[in-house]
Design an enzyme around this catalytic site. Structure first.
Site, PDB file in Angstrom:
ATOM      1  N   LYS A  19       0.838  -1.212   0.000  1.00  0.00           N
ATOM      2  CA  LYS A  19       0.000   0.000   0.000  1.00  0.00           C
ATOM      3  C   LYS A  19       0.873   1.262   0.000  1.00  0.00           C
ATOM      4  O   LYS A  19       0.650   2.181  -0.785  1.00  0.00           O
ATOM      5  CB  LYS A  19      -0.914   0.028   1.234  1.00  0.00           C
ATOM      6  N   ARG A  94      -9.004   1.360   9.676  1.00  0.00           N
ATOM      7  CA  ARG A  94      -8.556   0.007  10.005  1.00  0.00           C
ATOM      8  C   ARG A  94      -9.586  -0.787  10.787  1.00  0.00           C
ATOM      9  O   ARG A  94      -9.344  -1.933  11.139  1.00  0.00           O
ATOM     10  CB  ARG A  94      -7.281   0.093  10.825  1.00  0.00           C
ATOM     11  N   ARG A 132      11.559  -5.785   4.689  1.00  0.00           N
ATOM     12  CA  ARG A 132      11.350  -4.336   4.537  1.00  0.00           C
ATOM     13  C   ARG A 132      12.384  -3.560   5.349  1.00  0.00           C
ATOM     14  O   ARG A 132      12.660  -3.899   6.498  1.00  0.00           O
ATOM     15  CB  ARG A 132       9.937  -3.984   5.007  1.00  0.00           C
ATOM     16  N   ARG A 165      11.806  -1.992  11.074  1.00  0.00           N
ATOM     17  CA  ARG A 165      10.844  -1.448  12.043  1.00  0.00           C
ATOM     18  C   ARG A 165      10.685  -2.396  13.224  1.00  0.00           C
ATOM     19  O   ARG A 165      10.691  -3.607  13.055  1.00  0.00           O
ATOM     20  CB  ARG A 165       9.476  -1.250  11.367  1.00  0.00           C
ATOM     21  N   ARG A 176       0.018  -8.795  13.899  1.00  0.00           N
ATOM     22  CA  ARG A 176      -0.544  -7.777  13.004  1.00  0.00           C
ATOM     23  C   ARG A 176      -1.456  -8.407  11.964  1.00  0.00           C
ATOM     24  O   ARG A 176      -2.462  -7.817  11.579  1.00  0.00           O
ATOM     25  CB  ARG A 176       0.578  -6.971  12.351  1.00  0.00           C
TER      26      ARG A 176
HETATM   27  P1  ADP Z   1       1.760  -1.571   7.567  1.00  0.00           P
HETATM   28  O1  ADP Z   1       2.111  -0.619   6.472  1.00  0.00           O
HETATM   29  O2  ADP Z   1       2.761  -2.660   7.698  1.00  0.00           O
HETATM   30  O3  ADP Z   1       0.370  -2.088   7.466  1.00  0.00           O
HETATM   31  P2  ADP Z   1       1.402   0.763   9.194  1.00  0.00           P
HETATM   32  O4  ADP Z   1       2.573   1.653   9.040  1.00  0.00           O
HETATM   33  O5  ADP Z   1       0.192   1.082   8.398  1.00  0.00           O
HETATM   34  O6  ADP Z   1       1.866  -0.743   8.905  1.00  0.00           O
HETATM   35  O7  ADP Z   1       0.964   0.663  10.707  1.00  0.00           O
HETATM   36  C1  ADP Z   1       1.893   0.369  11.710  1.00  0.00           C
HETATM   37  C2  ADP Z   1       1.195   0.382  13.061  1.00  0.00           C
HETATM   38  O8  ADP Z   1       0.712   1.706  13.336  1.00  0.00           O
HETATM   39  C3  ADP Z   1      -0.044  -0.508  13.159  1.00  0.00           C
HETATM   40  O9  ADP Z   1       0.273  -1.859  13.477  1.00  0.00           O
HETATM   41  C4  ADP Z   1      -0.802   0.195  14.297  1.00  0.00           C
HETATM   42  O10 ADP Z   1      -0.237  -0.101  15.556  1.00  0.00           O
HETATM   43  C5  ADP Z   1      -0.538   1.661  14.002  1.00  0.00           C
HETATM   44  N1  ADP Z   1      -1.571   2.212  13.106  1.00  0.00           N
HETATM   45  C6  ADP Z   1      -1.413   2.645  11.830  1.00  0.00           C
HETATM   46  N2  ADP Z   1      -2.575   3.075  11.316  1.00  0.00           N
HETATM   47  C7  ADP Z   1      -3.512   2.904  12.288  1.00  0.00           C
HETATM   48  C8  ADP Z   1      -4.909   3.130  12.367  1.00  0.00           C
HETATM   49  N3  ADP Z   1      -5.610   3.604  11.326  1.00  0.00           N
HETATM   50  N4  ADP Z   1      -5.536   2.850  13.546  1.00  0.00           N
HETATM   51  C9  ADP Z   1      -4.864   2.360  14.586  1.00  0.00           C
HETATM   52  N5  ADP Z   1      -3.557   2.096  14.576  1.00  0.00           N
HETATM   53  C10 ADP Z   1      -2.866   2.366  13.437  1.00  0.00           C
HETATM   54  P1  ADP Z   2       2.307  -1.809   3.223  1.00  0.00           P
HETATM   55  O1  ADP Z   2       2.307  -0.300   3.180  1.00  0.00           O
HETATM   56  O2  ADP Z   2       1.069  -2.398   2.627  1.00  0.00           O
HETATM   57  O3  ADP Z   2       2.595  -2.342   4.581  1.00  0.00           O
HETATM   58  P2  ADP Z   2       4.855  -1.586   1.794  1.00  0.00           P
HETATM   59  O4  ADP Z   2       4.567  -0.706   0.632  1.00  0.00           O
HETATM   60  O5  ADP Z   2       5.604  -1.001   2.932  1.00  0.00           O
HETATM   61  O6  ADP Z   2       3.493  -2.318   2.279  1.00  0.00           O
HETATM   62  O7  ADP Z   2       5.639  -2.869   1.218  1.00  0.00           O
HETATM   63  C1  ADP Z   2       6.105  -3.904   2.076  1.00  0.00           C
HETATM   64  C2  ADP Z   2       7.473  -4.406   1.588  1.00  0.00           C
HETATM   65  O8  ADP Z   2       7.337  -5.054   0.324  1.00  0.00           O
HETATM   66  C3  ADP Z   2       8.509  -3.292   1.363  1.00  0.00           C
HETATM   67  O9  ADP Z   2       9.777  -3.780   1.701  1.00  0.00           O
HETATM   68  C4  ADP Z   2       8.423  -3.010  -0.137  1.00  0.00           C
HETATM   69  O10 ADP Z   2       9.665  -2.529  -0.659  1.00  0.00           O
HETATM   70  C5  ADP Z   2       8.089  -4.385  -0.698  1.00  0.00           C
HETATM   71  N1  ADP Z   2       7.202  -4.330  -1.872  1.00  0.00           N
HETATM   72  C6  ADP Z   2       6.206  -3.442  -2.123  1.00  0.00           C
HETATM   73  N2  ADP Z   2       5.585  -3.721  -3.288  1.00  0.00           N
HETATM   74  C7  ADP Z   2       6.192  -4.836  -3.774  1.00  0.00           C
HETATM   75  C8  ADP Z   2       6.006  -5.626  -4.957  1.00  0.00           C
HETATM   76  N3  ADP Z   2       5.046  -5.331  -5.852  1.00  0.00           N
HETATM   77  N4  ADP Z   2       6.809  -6.700  -5.131  1.00  0.00           N
HETATM   78  C9  ADP Z   2       7.774  -6.996  -4.224  1.00  0.00           C
HETATM   79  N5  ADP Z   2       8.005  -6.295  -3.106  1.00  0.00           N
HETATM   80  C10 ADP Z   2       7.229  -5.226  -2.872  1.00  0.00           C
END
Ligand code: ADP
Ligand code: ADP
Length: 234
Positions: A19, A94, A132, A165, A176
């Site tokens: 995303k 979420r 990541r 992270r 998660r």
């Molecule tokens: P990912 O991209 O791997 O899904 P995020 O960066 O979106 O992770 O979120 C990391 C953490 O930040 C989540 O596990 C949660 O603890 C917190 N977080 C992010 N967005 C929200 C939200 N909309 N509501 C509650 N907690 C959130």
């Molecule tokens: P989210 O925001 O949904 O948690 P991220 O954009 O942070 O996901 O992507 C998670 C991990 O996967 C990162 O290390 C990113 O560089 C990698 N990644 C993202 N898109 C792709 C893809 N299409 N193919 C392979 N790896 C990807």
């Protein structure tokens, strides 16, 4: 005040589905900013704000930060000037409380335009998350194999240190995913019922995902920004 409809995209998909990567690419072509609640929390943690200190405990456990603070934070972000044509939500809403709050915030502006969901298998999600790496300074996202920086451990953009992270360690990742399936995945049904869901195959290369995403947006009449006119110097 123009009544032109705004573009509000909600990127859905499990943690690690790509995303953030897609939102960062598309904000430039669409001319609307990415709003990542996770990024905002992490920048608050970096700056040791009260909000950051509070959020960190939940994030390190892989739990959601409480709704009231999260929703207030998003409201404040949406009031900033760069959001006046719409935004790409990444990581928000979420759960059902947040989705209802968002509908309320966006009601005066036509509501959510589309909720594209990135389909990626859980084992691939696991590989993406554990590989990541994120820049401590700018938050740019890399992957040790799929999207490595030019120099290992160093951000291409600003030379910042790349780190794993705290919540990307395997134990937290499993929780998660539980939280995603239990609290967030019901929103897929919510958006489907409103006719706003759009499936995108997230397990392709990043470029292919972007192309599919742009196609899906075009099919739904969401127009890609025309480049601003550049006037020759006189
Ligand atoms: P990912 O991209 O791997 O899904 P995020 O960066 O979106 O992770 O979120 C990391 C953490 O930040 C989540 O596990 C949660 O603890 C917190 N977080 C992010 N967005 C929200 C939200 N909309 N509501 C509650 N907690 C959130
Ligand atoms: P989210 O925001 O949904 O948690 P991220 O954009 O942070 O996901 O992507 C998670 C991990 O996967 C990162 O290390 C990113 O560089 C990698 N990644 C993202 N898109 C792709 C893809 N299409 N193919 C392979 N790896 C990807």
């Amino acid at each position: 005040m123009s009544m032109k409809q705004r573009t509000y995209l909600v990127f859905m998909g499990p943690p690690g589905s790509g995303k953030g990567t897609q939102a960062r690419i598309l904000q430039d072509s669409l001319g609307i900013p990415q709003v990542s609640t996770g990024d905002i929390f992490r920048s608050n943690i970096k700056d040791k704000t009260e909000l950051g200190m509070m959020a960190k405990g939940y994030m390190d456990e892989g739990e959601l930060v409480p709704d009231d603070v999260t929703i207030q934070m998003v409201k404040r972000r949406l009031a900033e000037g760069d959001c006046d044509r719409g935004v790409i939500f990444d990581g928000f809403p979420r759960n059902l409380v947040q989705v209802v709050a968002l509908d309320g915030m966006l009601a005066p502006h036509g509501g959510v335009s589309l909720a594209p969901i990135l389909d990626v298998r859980d084992d691939e999600v696991m590989r993406r998350i554990t590989g990541r790496r994120v820049c401590r300074l700018c938050g740019e996202v890399y992957h040790i194999r799929h999207n490595p920086p030019q120099v290992e451990g160093v951000c291409d953009r600003d030379g910042g240190e790349l780190y794993l992270r705290d919540d990307d360690h395997p134990n937290t990742v499993v929780n998660r995913l539980f939280v995603y399936y239990k609290q967030t995945s019901p929103l897929v049904g919510y958006y489907f019922a409103k006719g706003l869901l759009a499936n995108v195959n997230g397990s392709q290369s990043p470029d292919e995902v972007t192309e599919d995403m742009l196609n899906v947006l075009a099919e739904h009449g969401i127009v890609i920004r025309v480049s601003p006119l550049v006037y020759p110097a006189r």
